[in-house]
Motif scaffolding. Structure first.
Motif, PDB file in Angstrom:
ATOM      1  N   LEU A  39     120.013  73.543  51.071  1.00  0.00           N
ATOM      2  CA  LEU A  39     119.108  74.348  51.895  1.00  0.00           C
ATOM      3  C   LEU A  39     117.639  74.163  51.512  1.00  0.00           C
ATOM      4  CD1 LEU A  39     121.234  77.631  52.028  1.00  0.00           C
ATOM      5  CD2 LEU A  39     120.958  75.912  53.833  1.00  0.00           C
ATOM      6  N   ALA A  40     117.360  73.219  50.611  1.00  0.00           N
ATOM      7  CA  ALA A  40     115.980  72.966  50.185  1.00  0.00           C
ATOM      8  C   ALA A  40     115.138  72.534  51.380  1.00  0.00           C
ATOM      9  CB  ALA A  40     115.945  71.893  49.101  1.00  0.00           C
ATOM     10  N   GLY A  41     113.974  73.127  51.499  1.00  0.00           N
ATOM     11  CA  GLY A  41     113.048  72.758  52.559  1.00  0.00           C
ATOM     12  C   GLY A  41     113.326  73.398  53.905  1.00  0.00           C
ATOM     13  N   VAL A  42     114.399  74.168  54.025  1.00  0.00           N
ATOM     14  CA  VAL A  42     114.713  74.831  55.293  1.00  0.00           C
ATOM     15  C   VAL A  42     113.778  76.026  55.453  1.00  0.00           C
ATOM     16  CG1 VAL A  42     116.462  76.144  56.563  1.00  0.00           C
ATOM     17  CG2 VAL A  42     117.116  74.092  55.288  1.00  0.00           C
ATOM     18  N   ALA A  43     113.043  76.046  56.550  1.00  0.00           N
ATOM     19  CA  ALA A  43     112.129  77.155  56.813  1.00  0.00           C
ATOM     20  C   ALA A  43     112.386  77.802  58.167  1.00  0.00           C
ATOM     21  CB  ALA A  43     110.686  76.666  56.743  1.00  0.00           C
ATOM     22  N   VAL A 130     127.343  69.140  59.107  1.00  0.00           N
ATOM     23  CA  VAL A 130     127.567  69.306  57.683  1.00  0.00           C
ATOM     24  C   VAL A 130     127.495  70.797  57.376  1.00  0.00           C
ATOM     25  CG1 VAL A 130     126.679  68.796  55.381  1.00  0.00           C
ATOM     26  CG2 VAL A 130     126.545  67.067  57.175  1.00  0.00           C
ATOM     27  N   LEU A 131     128.512  71.312  56.692  1.00  0.00           N
ATOM     28  CA  LEU A 131     128.524  72.716  56.286  1.00  0.00           C
ATOM     29  C   LEU A 131     127.638  72.871  55.053  1.00  0.00           C
ATOM     30  CD1 LEU A 131     129.713  75.583  56.659  1.00  0.00           C
ATOM     31  CD2 LEU A 131     131.551  74.884  55.111  1.00  0.00           C
ATOM     32  N   LEU A 132     126.615  73.725  55.150  1.00  0.00           N
ATOM     33  CA  LEU A 132     125.679  73.944  54.049  1.00  0.00           C
ATOM     34  C   LEU A 132     125.981  75.218  53.264  1.00  0.00           C
ATOM     35  CD1 LEU A 132     122.374  73.124  55.983  1.00  0.00           C
ATOM     36  CD2 LEU A 132     123.778  71.568  54.600  1.00  0.00           C
ATOM     37  N   TRP A 133     126.566  76.212  53.930  1.00  0.00           N
ATOM     38  CA  TRP A 133     126.824  77.512  53.294  1.00  0.00           C
ATOM     39  C   TRP A 133     127.813  78.266  54.161  1.00  0.00           C
ATOM     40  CZ3 TRP A 133     125.790  82.175  55.718  1.00  0.00           C
ATOM     41  CH2 TRP A 133     125.917  83.322  54.946  1.00  0.00           C
ATOM     42  N   GLN A 134     128.640  79.099  53.529  1.00  0.00           N
ATOM     43  CA  GLN A 134     129.589  79.927  54.272  1.00  0.00           C
ATOM     44  C   GLN A 134     129.945  81.149  53.440  1.00  0.00           C
ATOM     45  OE1 GLN A 134     133.272  77.967  55.270  1.00  0.00           O
ATOM     46  NE2 GLN A 134     133.574  79.283  57.035  1.00  0.00           N
ATOM     47  N   GLU A 135     130.110  82.281  54.107  1.00  0.00           N
ATOM     48  CA  GLU A 135     130.459  83.542  53.438  1.00  0.00           C
ATOM     49  C   GLU A 135     131.206  84.409  54.451  1.00  0.00           C
ATOM     50  OE1 GLU A 135     130.647  85.606  50.040  1.00  0.00           O
ATOM     51  OE2 GLU A 135     129.162  84.013  50.139  1.00  0.00           O
ATOM     52  N   SER A 160     123.237  87.217  51.221  1.00  0.00           N
ATOM     53  CA  SER A 160     123.934  86.168  50.479  1.00  0.00           C
ATOM     54  C   SER A 160     123.344  84.808  50.823  1.00  0.00           C
ATOM     55  CB  SER A 160     125.432  86.199  50.803  1.00  0.00           C
ATOM     56  OG  SER A 160     126.080  85.092  50.244  1.00  0.00           O
ATOM     57  N   PHE A 161     123.069  84.584  52.106  1.00  0.00           N
ATOM     58  CA  PHE A 161     122.426  83.332  52.514  1.00  0.00           C
ATOM     59  C   PHE A 161     121.062  83.192  51.830  1.00  0.00           C
ATOM     60  CE2 PHE A 161     119.377  81.063  55.111  1.00  0.00           C
ATOM     61  CZ  PHE A 161     120.007  79.832  55.248  1.00  0.00           C
TER      62      PHE A 161
END
Length: 169
Positions: A39-43, A130-135, A160-161
């Motif tokens: 998630l680096a650089g995601v704004a 591409v899955l980056l995160w899931q909760e 959490s995200f």
């Protein structure tokens, strides 16, 4: 589909165990390790709420409230939301009515990124995600209180995200 009371209690206890395990993992050294994750650089994000079932509506869930509950922590943190972005967060709720007055909802959020790549075997360009995160979380409540507690749950998923996003920066 109706579950027997022992099965329901087992499901609730198992869910609590998963949440406790996930919280313990969030505090592990690996979770707080080096920055520069997916998630680096995601704004900027696109927020999508999956259509809600009739059972979800009966238990009080509404797409606009779900969206507002999830979006508020993101915008407070300074993340932008647009109708189209490279990273999309998909928010879902799957609800069943256990008894006439008991609602069970599994809520889930996942962040995905569209990607394009060249497939050497076929010699063509392909697209995927591409899955980056899931909760996720499970809520078992009375019909009257269900909407309030699940909306708090959606806010917790957003937080959490944000925790993951901050680690990756």
């Amino acid at each position: 589909m109706f579950l027997s009371l022992p099965r329901l209690v087992t499901a609730v206890l198992f869910s609590a165990l998963l949440v406790t395990t996930a919280q313990a993992q969030d505090n592990s050294p690996a979770a707080t390790g080096p920055s520069g994750g997916p998630l680096a650089g995601v704004a900027v994000l696109q927020l999508v709420v999956a259509p809600l079932s009739a059972e979800s509506a009966r238990c009080g869930l509404q797409a606009d409230l779900v969206k507002e509950s999830f979006q508020q922590p993101l915008t407070t943190e300074g993340l932008g939301l647009q109708k189209s972005a490279h990273v999309r967060i998909i928010v879902k709720a799957t609800t069943v009515i256990y008894t006439e007055t008991t609602c069970i909802s599994n809520i889930e959020a996942s962040a995905v990124q569209n990607t394009r790549y060249f497939d050497r075997k076929t010699g063509t360009e392909r697209a995927g995600q591409v899955l980056l995160w899931q909760e996720s979380g499970l809520f078992v409540t009375g019909e009257r209180d269900h909407v309030v507690l699940t909306n708090i749950g959606f806010r917790d998923l957003a937080r959490s995200f944000i925790r993951k996003w901050k680690i990756d920066q």
